[in-house]
Design a protein around this motif. Structure first.
Motif, PDB file in Angstrom:
ATOM      1  N   LEU A   7       0.636  -1.184  -0.271  1.00 52.48           N
ATOM      2  CA  LEU A   7       0.312   0.091  -0.086  1.00 52.48           C
ATOM      3  C   LEU A   7       0.762   1.041   0.139  1.00 52.48           C
ATOM      4  CD1 LEU A   7      -2.108  -1.361   2.648  1.00 52.48           C
ATOM      5  CD2 LEU A   7      -2.321  -1.363   0.331  1.00 52.48           C
ATOM      6  N   THR A   8       0.709   2.579  -0.688  1.00 47.39           N
ATOM      7  CA  THR A   8       1.205   3.738  -0.228  1.00 47.39           C
ATOM      8  C   THR A   8      -0.205   4.669  -0.424  1.00 47.39           C
ATOM      9  OG1 THR A   8       2.469   2.973  -2.567  1.00 47.39           O
ATOM     10  CG2 THR A   8       1.744   5.517  -1.842  1.00 47.39           C
ATOM     11  N   LEU A   9       0.196   5.273   0.778  1.00 42.50           N
ATOM     12  CA  LEU A   9      -0.794   6.289   1.357  1.00 42.50           C
ATOM     13  C   LEU A   9      -0.579   7.714   0.539  1.00 42.50           C
ATOM     14  CD1 LEU A   9      -0.791   4.897   5.064  1.00 42.50           C
ATOM     15  CD2 LEU A   9      -2.021   3.963   2.671  1.00 42.50           C
ATOM     16  N   VAL A  10      -1.608   8.326   0.463  1.00 44.27           N
ATOM     17  CA  VAL A  10      -1.980   9.841   0.269  1.00 44.27           C
ATOM     18  C   VAL A  10      -2.662  10.057   0.750  1.00 44.27           C
ATOM     19  CG1 VAL A  10      -2.934  11.398  -1.719  1.00 44.27           C
ATOM     20  CG2 VAL A  10      -1.282   9.279  -1.894  1.00 44.27           C
ATOM     21  N   GLY A  95       2.159  -3.530   9.795  1.00 42.75           N
ATOM     22  CA  GLY A  95       3.644  -3.878  10.150  1.00 42.75           C
ATOM     23  C   GLY A  95       4.453  -5.935   9.919  1.00 42.75           C
ATOM     24  N   ALA A  96       3.478  -5.885  10.325  1.00 34.99           N
ATOM     25  CA  ALA A  96       2.492  -7.504   9.925  1.00 34.99           C
ATOM     26  C   ALA A  96       2.650  -8.025   8.790  1.00 34.99           C
ATOM     27  CB  ALA A  96       1.223  -7.898  10.745  1.00 34.99           C
ATOM     28  N   ASP A  97       1.682  -7.077   7.924  1.00 34.62           N
ATOM     29  CA  ASP A  97       1.980  -7.786   6.838  1.00 34.62           C
ATOM     30  C   ASP A  97       0.886  -5.940   6.116  1.00 34.62           C
ATOM     31  OD1 ASP A  97       1.187  -8.266   3.717  1.00 34.62           O
ATOM     32  OD2 ASP A  97       0.119  -9.966   4.804  1.00 34.62           O
ATOM     33  N   GLU A  98       1.447  -6.051   4.321  1.00 32.85           N
ATOM     34  CA  GLU A  98       2.468  -4.063   4.266  1.00 32.85           C
ATOM     35  C   GLU A  98       1.144  -4.665   3.239  1.00 32.85           C
ATOM     36  OE1 GLU A  98       5.995  -2.372   2.912  1.00 32.85           O
ATOM     37  OE2 GLU A  98       5.865  -1.905   5.112  1.00 32.85           O
ATOM     38  N   ARG A  99       0.879  -5.150   2.938  1.00 32.91           N
ATOM     39  CA  ARG A  99      -1.089  -5.051   2.376  1.00 32.91           C
ATOM     40  C   ARG A  99      -2.801  -4.524   3.296  1.00 32.91           C
ATOM     41  NH1 ARG A  99      -1.199 -11.546   0.395  1.00 32.91           N
ATOM     42  NH2 ARG A  99      -0.669 -11.543   2.960  1.00 32.91           N
ATOM     43  N   ASP A 100      -2.404  -4.970   4.575  1.00 34.67           N
ATOM     44  CA  ASP A 100      -2.966  -4.241   5.369  1.00 34.67           C
ATOM     45  C   ASP A 100      -2.853  -2.945   5.745  1.00 34.67           C
ATOM     46  OD1 ASP A 100      -3.990  -6.505   4.983  1.00 34.67           O
ATOM     47  OD2 ASP A 100      -3.498  -7.400   7.072  1.00 34.67           O
ATOM     48  N   LEU A 101      -4.205  -2.609   6.174  1.00 35.80           N
ATOM     49  CA  LEU A 101      -4.289  -1.685   6.373  1.00 35.80           C
ATOM     50  C   LEU A 101      -3.956  -1.131   8.088  1.00 35.80           C
ATOM     51  CD1 LEU A 101      -3.821   1.906   5.951  1.00 35.80           C
ATOM     52  CD2 LEU A 101      -6.457   2.003   5.668  1.00 35.80           C
ATOM     53  N   GLU A 102      -3.603  -0.312   8.723  1.00 40.49           N
ATOM     54  CA  GLU A 102      -3.847  -0.904  10.311  1.00 40.49           C
ATOM     55  C   GLU A 102      -4.439   0.307  10.597  1.00 40.49           C
ATOM     56  OE1 GLU A 102      -1.761  -1.315  14.657  1.00 40.49           O
ATOM     57  OE2 GLU A 102      -0.650  -2.361  12.990  1.00 40.49           O
ATOM     58  N   ARG A 130     -12.928   2.070   0.496  1.00 39.58           N
ATOM     59  CA  ARG A 130     -13.462   2.611  -1.222  1.00 39.58           C
ATOM     60  C   ARG A 130     -11.806   3.306  -1.752  1.00 39.58           C
ATOM     61  NH1 ARG A 130     -15.965   6.353   0.867  1.00 39.58           N
ATOM     62  NH2 ARG A 130     -14.749   8.093   0.431  1.00 39.58           N
ATOM     63  N   GLU A 131     -10.853   4.055  -1.115  1.00 35.45           N
ATOM     64  CA  GLU A 131     -10.217   4.210  -1.901  1.00 35.45           C
ATOM     65  C   GLU A 131      -8.484   3.660  -2.042  1.00 35.45           C
ATOM     66  OE1 GLU A 131     -10.672   7.048  -3.581  1.00 35.45           O
ATOM     67  OE2 GLU A 131     -12.545   7.016  -3.083  1.00 35.45           O
ATOM     68  N   ILE A 132      -8.403   2.926  -0.701  1.00 27.74           N
ATOM     69  CA  ILE A 132      -7.059   2.695  -0.680  1.00 27.74           C
ATOM     70  C   ILE A 132      -7.127   0.812  -0.901  1.00 27.74           C
ATOM     71  CG2 ILE A 132      -5.270   1.712   1.074  1.00 27.74           C
ATOM     72  CD1 ILE A 132      -6.261   4.378   2.490  1.00 27.74           C
ATOM     73  N   ARG A 133      -8.208   0.361  -0.417  1.00 23.46           N
ATOM     74  CA  ARG A 133      -8.602  -0.730  -0.965  1.00 23.46           C
ATOM     75  C   ARG A 133      -7.480  -2.174  -0.651  1.00 23.46           C
ATOM     76  NH1 ARG A 133      -8.972   0.253  -6.789  1.00 23.46           N
ATOM     77  NH2 ARG A 133      -8.491  -2.065  -7.234  1.00 23.46           N
ATOM     78  N   PRO A 134      -7.372  -2.004   1.033  1.00 24.32           N
ATOM     79  CA  PRO A 134      -6.097  -2.977   1.281  1.00 24.32           C
ATOM     80  C   PRO A 134      -6.881  -3.926   1.272  1.00 24.32           C
ATOM     81  CG  PRO A 134      -7.312  -1.342   3.490  1.00 24.32           C
ATOM     82  CD  PRO A 134      -7.284  -1.316   1.877  1.00 24.32           C
ATOM     83  N   ARG A 135      -5.796  -5.043   2.203  1.00 20.29           N
ATOM     84  CA  ARG A 135      -6.118  -6.493   1.668  1.00 20.29           C
ATOM     85  C   ARG A 135      -7.308  -7.150   2.304  1.00 20.29           C
ATOM     86  NH1 ARG A 135      -3.415 -11.721   4.730  1.00 20.29           N
ATOM     87  NH2 ARG A 135      -2.783  -9.714   5.798  1.00 20.29           N
ATOM     88  N   ARG A 136      -6.728  -5.981   4.223  1.00 21.85           N
ATOM     89  CA  ARG A 136      -8.205  -5.873   5.121  1.00 21.85           C
ATOM     90  C   ARG A 136      -7.538  -4.749   6.153  1.00 21.85           C
ATOM     91  NH1 ARG A 136      -6.488  -9.880   9.748  1.00 21.85           N
ATOM     92  NH2 ARG A 136      -4.227  -9.828  10.288  1.00 21.85           N
ATOM     93  N   VAL A 137      -8.744  -4.034   6.571  1.00 21.86           N
ATOM     94  CA  VAL A 137      -7.971  -3.297   7.427  1.00 21.86           C
ATOM     95  C   VAL A 137      -8.337  -3.873   9.272  1.00 21.86           C
ATOM     96  CG1 VAL A 137      -9.356  -0.949   8.222  1.00 21.86           C
ATOM     97  CG2 VAL A 137      -8.936  -1.426   6.026  1.00 21.86           C
ATOM     98  N   VAL A 138      -7.358  -3.268   9.952  1.00 19.29           N
ATOM     99  CA  VAL A 138      -7.217  -3.787  10.889  1.00 19.29           C
ATOM    100  C   VAL A 138      -7.196  -3.012  12.576  1.00 19.29           C
ATOM    101  CG1 VAL A 138      -6.400  -6.146   9.997  1.00 19.29           C
ATOM    102  CG2 VAL A 138      -4.599  -4.147  11.519  1.00 19.29           C
ATOM    103  N   LEU A 139      -7.161  -2.988  13.160  1.00 22.86           N
ATOM    104  CA  LEU A 139      -6.898  -2.128  14.841  1.00 22.86           C
ATOM    105  C   LEU A 139      -6.265  -2.985  15.340  1.00 22.86           C
ATOM    106  CD1 LEU A 139     -10.798  -1.234  15.132  1.00 22.86           C
ATOM    107  CD2 LEU A 139      -8.373  -0.091  14.868  1.00 22.86           C
TER     108      LEU A 139
END
Length: 183
Positions: A7-10, A95-102, A130-139
């Motif tokens: 993921l690249t975040l803007v 940090g665990a998986d860069e395809r995930d967004l925390e 909607r915009e970043i489309r990660p593999r999954r969103v986590v907390l």
């Protein structure tokens, strides 16, 4: 969705919904950052400096800008009016998986109990999907942080059976459980 990409975040210019407005931090917010983060509860649950003074706020804002420039992290002030920061929501590559967004979040002591965290997390999570489309969103939440767990449940996150993640900050170890956004 490509589940093998990093993921690249803007930063969005502004996000609005659920009675909150998320916006970029500015130099004019330094005193507000101190008011939000120089708090025992923030020190307990977040990795920010404690005590949190103007020097810490300047360093924090510089780190936020660096993380954004590198496409790793977006930090947004939580407001209700587009002006006064009442908290913060962060979006960053896991940090665990860069395809995930925390996501991470905090609300200042003077603004707790108003549902701001839940509304900001919901808005940020919807934007991410909607915009970043990660593999999954986590907390990632400490088991003793009942308030954050309540926010997670309210925002359609569910506790996973993944092993806890350990992070060290300010010489203190935090054991965090993973919650994922239900799809």
């Amino acid at each position: 969705m490509d589940t093998n990409r990093t993921l690249t975040l803007v930063a969005p210019t502004r996000l609005e919904g659920y009675g909150v407005r998320l916006r970029a931090w500015t130099d004019a917010d330094l005193a507000d950052l101190v008011a939000l983060y120089d708090d025992p509860e923030m020190a307990r649950w977040t990795p920010v400096a404690s005590p949190f003074d103007l020097d810490a706020a300047r360093a924090y804002l510089a780190g936020a800008r660096e993380g954004l420039a590198e496409g790793r992290r977006v930090q947004l002030a939580v407001t209700t009016d587009g002006a006064l920061p009442r908290g913060e929501v962060l979006l960053f590559r896991s940090g665990a998986d860069e395809r995930d967004l925390e996501l991470a979040y905090g609300v200042g002591a003077a603004h707790r109990g108003q549902g701001l965290a839940g509304r900001a997390v919901r808005l940020a999570a919807e934007y991410a999907v909607r915009e970043i489309r990660p593999r999954r969103v986590v907390l990632r939440i400490a088991a003793a942080n009942a308030a954050s767990e309540a926010v997670a449940r309210t925002c359609a996150f569910e506790l996973t059976d993944e092993p806890p993640v350990t992070r060290v900050s300010r010489g203190r170890e935090a054991v965090l459980r993973t919650w994922r956004l239900r799809t």
